[in-house]
Design a protein around this motif. Sequence first.
Motif, mmCIF file in Angstrom:
data_model
loop_
_atom_site.group_PDB
_atom_site.id
_atom_site.type_symbol
_atom_site.label_atom_id
_atom_site.label_comp_id
_atom_site.label_asym_id
_atom_site.label_seq_id
_atom_site.Cartn_x
_atom_site.Cartn_y
_atom_site.Cartn_z
ATOM 1 N N GLU A 82 1.240 -1.317 0.097
ATOM 2 C CA GLU A 82 0.147 -0.160 -0.264
ATOM 3 C C GLU A 82 0.803 1.442 0.015
ATOM 4 O OE1 GLU A 82 -3.909 -2.353 2.405
ATOM 5 O OE2 GLU A 82 -2.463 -1.058 3.602
ATOM 6 N N VAL A 83 1.277 1.968 -1.347
ATOM 7 C CA VAL A 83 1.762 3.054 -0.976
ATOM 8 C C VAL A 83 0.881 4.491 -0.774
ATOM 9 C CG1 VAL A 83 2.646 4.512 -2.656
ATOM 10 C CG2 VAL A 83 3.320 1.719 -2.286
ATOM 11 N N ILE A 84 1.275 5.495 -0.555
ATOM 12 C CA ILE A 84 1.211 7.287 -0.686
ATOM 13 C C ILE A 84 2.283 7.569 -1.148
ATOM 14 C CG2 ILE A 84 0.814 8.665 0.455
ATOM 15 C CD1 ILE A 84 -0.472 7.489 2.847
ATOM 16 N N VAL A 85 1.047 8.281 -3.318
ATOM 17 C CA VAL A 85 2.240 8.681 -3.394
ATOM 18 C C VAL A 85 2.253 10.310 -3.469
ATOM 19 C CG1 VAL A 85 1.922 9.188 -6.176
ATOM 20 C CG2 VAL A 85 0.954 6.832 -5.476
ATOM 21 N N ASP A 86 3.476 10.360 -3.570
ATOM 22 C CA ASP A 86 4.247 11.520 -3.247
ATOM 23 C C ASP A 86 3.913 12.603 -4.405
ATOM 24 O OD1 ASP A 86 5.372 13.658 -2.169
ATOM 25 O OD2 ASP A 86 7.274 13.365 -2.153
ATOM 26 N N ILE A 87 2.285 12.988 -4.417
ATOM 27 C CA ILE A 87 2.335 14.379 -5.490
ATOM 28 C C ILE A 87 1.233 15.336 -4.891
ATOM 29 C CG2 ILE A 87 2.271 12.758 -8.345
ATOM 30 C CD1 ILE A 87 -0.269 12.409 -6.994
ATOM 31 N N SER A 88 1.184 16.180 -5.538
ATOM 32 C CA SER A 88 0.967 16.819 -4.585
ATOM 33 C C SER A 88 0.157 17.787 -5.900
ATOM 34 C CB SER A 88 2.170 19.032 -4.230
ATOM 35 O OG SER A 88 2.689 19.174 -5.126
ATOM 36 N N THR A 89 -0.387 17.453 -6.272
ATOM 37 C CA THR A 89 -1.393 17.983 -7.695
ATOM 38 C C THR A 89 -2.979 17.635 -6.514
ATOM 39 O OG1 THR A 89 -0.701 16.837 -8.717
ATOM 40 C CG2 THR A 89 -0.405 18.966 -8.901
ATOM 41 N N ALA A 90 -2.412 16.378 -6.920
ATOM 42 C CA ALA A 90 -3.853 15.697 -6.011
ATOM 43 C C ALA A 90 -4.442 15.655 -4.787
ATOM 44 C CB ALA A 90 -3.286 13.909 -5.730
ATOM 45 N N ASP A 91 -5.805 15.966 -5.396
ATOM 46 C CA ASP A 91 -6.864 16.610 -4.013
ATOM 47 C C ASP A 91 -7.688 15.514 -2.909
ATOM 48 O OD1 ASP A 91 -7.049 19.589 -3.370
ATOM 49 O OD2 ASP A 91 -8.552 19.634 -5.826
ATOM 50 N N VAL A 92 -7.149 14.157 -4.017
ATOM 51 C CA VAL A 92 -7.599 12.995 -3.110
ATOM 52 C C VAL A 92 -6.293 12.396 -2.269
ATOM 53 C CG1 VAL A 92 -9.139 11.652 -5.155
ATOM 54 C CG2 VAL A 92 -6.405 11.420 -5.428
ATOM 55 N N ASP A 93 -6.467 11.734 -1.533
ATOM 56 C CA ASP A 93 -5.544 11.628 -0.382
ATOM 57 C C ASP A 93 -5.736 9.281 -0.022
ATOM 58 O OD1 ASP A 93 -3.348 12.113 1.737
ATOM 59 O OD2 ASP A 93 -4.329 11.709 3.085
ATOM 60 N N ARG A 94 -5.465 9.195 -1.404
ATOM 61 C CA ARG A 94 -5.978 7.873 -1.214
ATOM 62 C C ARG A 94 -4.272 6.764 -0.794
ATOM 63 N NH1 ARG A 94 -8.444 6.271 -6.295
ATOM 64 N NH2 ARG A 94 -7.857 4.457 -5.665
ATOM 65 N N ILE A 95 -4.837 5.350 -0.684
ATOM 66 C CA ILE A 95 -3.788 5.021 -0.819
ATOM 67 C C ILE A 95 -4.187 3.875 -2.150
ATOM 68 C CG2 ILE A 95 -2.450 2.646 0.150
ATOM 69 C CD1 ILE A 95 -3.769 3.793 2.692
ATOM 70 N N PHE A 96 -2.114 3.476 -2.115
ATOM 71 C CA PHE A 96 -2.543 2.869 -3.885
ATOM 72 C C PHE A 96 -2.234 1.472 -4.058
ATOM 73 C CE2 PHE A 96 -2.867 7.014 -5.042
ATOM 74 C CZ PHE A 96 -4.049 7.058 -5.469
ATOM 75 N N ASP A 97 -2.877 0.617 -4.432
ATOM 76 C CA ASP A 97 -2.000 -0.518 -3.928
ATOM 77 C C ASP A 97 -1.338 -0.790 -5.286
ATOM 78 O OD1 ASP A 97 -3.203 -1.118 -1.811
ATOM 79 O OD2 ASP A 97 -4.642 -2.808 -3.331
ATOM 80 N N TYR A 98 0.320 -1.950 -4.724
ATOM 81 C CA TYR A 98 0.868 -1.914 -6.312
ATOM 82 C C TYR A 98 1.380 -3.271 -5.475
ATOM 83 C CZ TYR A 98 1.652 2.799 -8.039
ATOM 84 O OH TYR A 98 1.482 4.201 -7.949
ATOM 85 N N ALA A 99 1.988 -3.993 -6.732
ATOM 86 C CA ALA A 99 2.874 -5.566 -6.685
ATOM 87 C C ALA A 99 4.528 -5.290 -6.495
ATOM 88 C CB ALA A 99 2.294 -6.325 -7.997
ATOM 89 N N VAL A 100 4.683 -5.982 -5.774
ATOM 90 C CA VAL A 100 6.082 -6.091 -4.868
ATOM 91 C C VAL A 100 6.759 -7.714 -5.302
ATOM 92 C CG1 VAL A 100 7.563 -6.515 -3.258
ATOM 93 C CG2 VAL A 100 4.954 -5.891 -2.783
ATOM 94 N N LEU A 150 -4.672 16.667 7.875
ATOM 95 C CA LEU A 150 -3.775 16.566 6.930
ATOM 96 C C LEU A 150 -4.055 15.402 6.134
ATOM 97 C CD1 LEU A 150 -0.805 17.839 9.094
ATOM 98 C CD2 LEU A 150 -2.173 19.497 8.211
ATOM 99 N N ARG A 151 -3.307 15.816 4.289
ATOM 100 C CA ARG A 151 -3.233 14.993 3.617
ATOM 101 C C ARG A 151 -2.730 14.046 4.167
ATOM 102 N NH1 ARG A 151 -1.303 16.941 -0.987
ATOM 103 N NH2 ARG A 151 -2.111 14.429 -1.269
ATOM 104 N N LYS A 152 -2.311 13.048 3.733
ATOM 105 C CA LYS A 152 -1.270 11.775 4.552
ATOM 106 C C LYS A 152 0.565 11.503 3.536
ATOM 107 C CE LYS A 152 -4.378 8.292 6.207
ATOM 108 N NZ LYS A 152 -5.547 7.566 5.516
ATOM 109 N N ALA A 153 0.010 11.951 2.497
ATOM 110 C CA ALA A 153 1.238 12.438 1.244
ATOM 111 C C ALA A 153 1.946 13.963 2.383
ATOM 112 C CB ALA A 153 1.121 12.876 0.065
ATOM 113 N N ASP A 154 1.351 14.764 2.348
ATOM 114 C CA ASP A 154 1.358 15.463 3.840
ATOM 115 C C ASP A 154 2.432 15.690 4.504
ATOM 116 O OD1 ASP A 154 0.886 18.007 1.763
ATOM 117 O OD2 ASP A 154 -0.756 17.877 1.911
#
Length: 733
Positions: free
Chosen positions: A4-22, A90-94
């Motif tokens: 589960e990855v929090i992507v470091d982008i500042s533009t997104a208003d969404v504060d979501r966790i994204f799934d990636y395969a390891v 706060l946004r998790k990414a922040d």
Amino acid sequence: MVAEVIVDISTADVDRIFDYAVPETIPIVVGDRVFVSFGRQRTEGIVVGLKETSEWGDKLKPIDGKADSFTAVLPEMVELMNFLAKRFFLRKADCLRLFVPAQMRGGKVRELERTAASLAPDRDLDEMMGALRSTATAQRALLAHLAGVEWEWTSALSEQFGYAALKALTEKGYVVTQSKRVIRKPYGALSGKADAVDLTPQQRVAVDTILAHPGGKFVLHGVTGSGKTEVYMTCIEEVLKAGKTAIMLVPEISLTPQTMQRFRGRFGDNVALLHSGLSAGERYDEWLRILRKEVSIVVGARSAIFAPIADVGIIIIDEEHDSSYSSESNPRYETEAIAEWRADYNGATLVLGSATPSLETYYRAQKGEFELVKMTKRVAERQLPEMQIVDMCEELRAGNKSILSRPLLDGLKETLDSGHQAMIFLNRRGYSSFMICRKCGHVLKCTSCDVSLTWHRSENLLKCHYCRNQYAVPTACPKCGSESIRYGRDGTEKVVADLQALFPQAKLLRMDNDTTRGKTGHLSILTAFGNKEADILVGTQMIAKGHDFGNVTFVGILDADMSLYIGDYHSVERTFQLVTQVAGRAGRAETPGRVVLQSYSPKHYVFYFASTYDYEGFYRKEINTREVTEFPPFRKIVRILVHADTEDEAFNYVKKVLSAARKIQNEYPRDISRLTGMRSPISRMDNKFRFQVVLRVTPEHDQEICARLFEVAMQYKTPRISVFFEQNPQNMV
Ligand code: ADP
Ligand code: ZN
Ligand code: ZN
């Protein structure tokens, strides 16, 4: 495995966790920074969880790789992220960005490695010398030098002995080179003296009390010069003996060198420093030393509360009352709440130290949430300086129109004549000015809030920052009829010029935002003053705190009222703290100190309590006022502030939020009060129109109500406007 990855982008208003395969080839743990593709971008992210499967099945994109050779975020910090997101909206990414040095993102900073040389370990020095021609003086000298040290940077050797000599010796195999990590050390030249002191009886009691309850929460209320730092260091020493670590926060970057010096003196290289004024490289190296457990103590300003240090045994917040512990720009947070969270997480002791604890903190101590430890005496039975209050209206009546009173000038003269030093303090904080009558000292106040009114230049109106009331600007004092009411003030620069004219022999130094640019700005001024290169130091609140100059025997406080009438419910408390702190700089060594405080309202109770060093009396009076007027800690003040390009957008937003907030108020009629929507005190800033919704909430349902309000605030937000959600803001401009 799925990350589960929090992507470091500042533009997104969404504060979501994204799934990636390891991928099987990449060993990933929680807290790793990774590269992932996001949309069409390749970006960095942080792994905040691992799981076996994802609802997205095999459509997942893989993690591309690890960004670092180490795990950047501790498991504790992943949990802290969740706390921060919830508590401060706060946004998790922040949140995650708070935990790693900014330049690490995007790989803009890395460890510095340089080449070091040493004698070949298997060769004999005499033998090598013997094999060199007698004319090869540079090579001989280089060898001799290396024989005396363990190793040396090749750059230094080339410079001293010439590159050719180094090259020749390396080719012969006499000298070997290897890559070594260079630690960029902040204030590298600072190393302290480690004189062990015997604790005073009060220090002893304080230390024993704190150490008796590991995991306890304490307020250390010690007068200025009572030796709080010694208490902190002794407690830390014991905590380290138990195999744990420590975090020590100081309020200002300008105080870190002084603290660092004392800590290095006591703990050597076992201390790392973290604050926003360090260079990127220094910050990164200090941060890595902490993460790699090469140090057990972190010293720093508020951001050091996010230090990646594990097994924390004690967290100390010095000058706990200081407003710099609140982050007032995004991301907004309160350091104390985070310190409390980390202390709870680690079972660590929390110590909040101050000569003037904040009312909120002292109130909690009174309720039993903190254990109160007092130090009422200065070290070595030194006296607190005597404080004289000068009535500036009186000065004006006597024909003195200057910003400097006669008693102040007398005091300065005496001080300089006796070879001591003086500090002159002028608080220029805030640009919204209150109106004061120079004849009688009357200050214009809101009839329903008991806070002073702020003059709004653009509309030429006096406004209350907490309610809707506004008032016309009077041409004469409503109390005495005098026309000398004013708002503008002289700054530190003018004071220095005036003083120089009056004391042509004296050497002056000025310390404020203008003179302390750059990394060592603070340090060089303070060092110069500490070395007695100047007689008088004139400055803003930067000079108020913590400094320990033994030769300072006189302190002048100009315009002590300035902080009193900034139109903020904290005003009186801030003034008390400021006066106590500034006064505390005087008489810290053998010669007793003296303070002259200038005021247009010398009869104000705050000066009475401050000049008699009666914190308790002040607390009782002030907390009573807070209760009656419904201010913190009895209510939380919430402000939803909007910035928009046009007045209409700002106004419409506030209208919508206000009506939604009214609906919430209907559900909590007893918990929400004084709900208003209005223009902000500074109605335009950076070409943005500013409006706000302000209300107060009881502590009982504060979290759930704030969550609802935040939801509403976000619901009506559009991409074209900025919205700031503030809880108990430090100021409401
Ligand atoms: P505070 O932070 O409470 O204002 P400091 O910690 O700066 O006070 O201490 C004031 C001064 O007293 C410092 O110069 C410190 O070195 C000195 N000091 C502290 N404790 C002792 C002690 N037990 N004996 C002698 N000097 C001390
Ligand atoms: Zn008047
Ligand atoms: Zn009001």
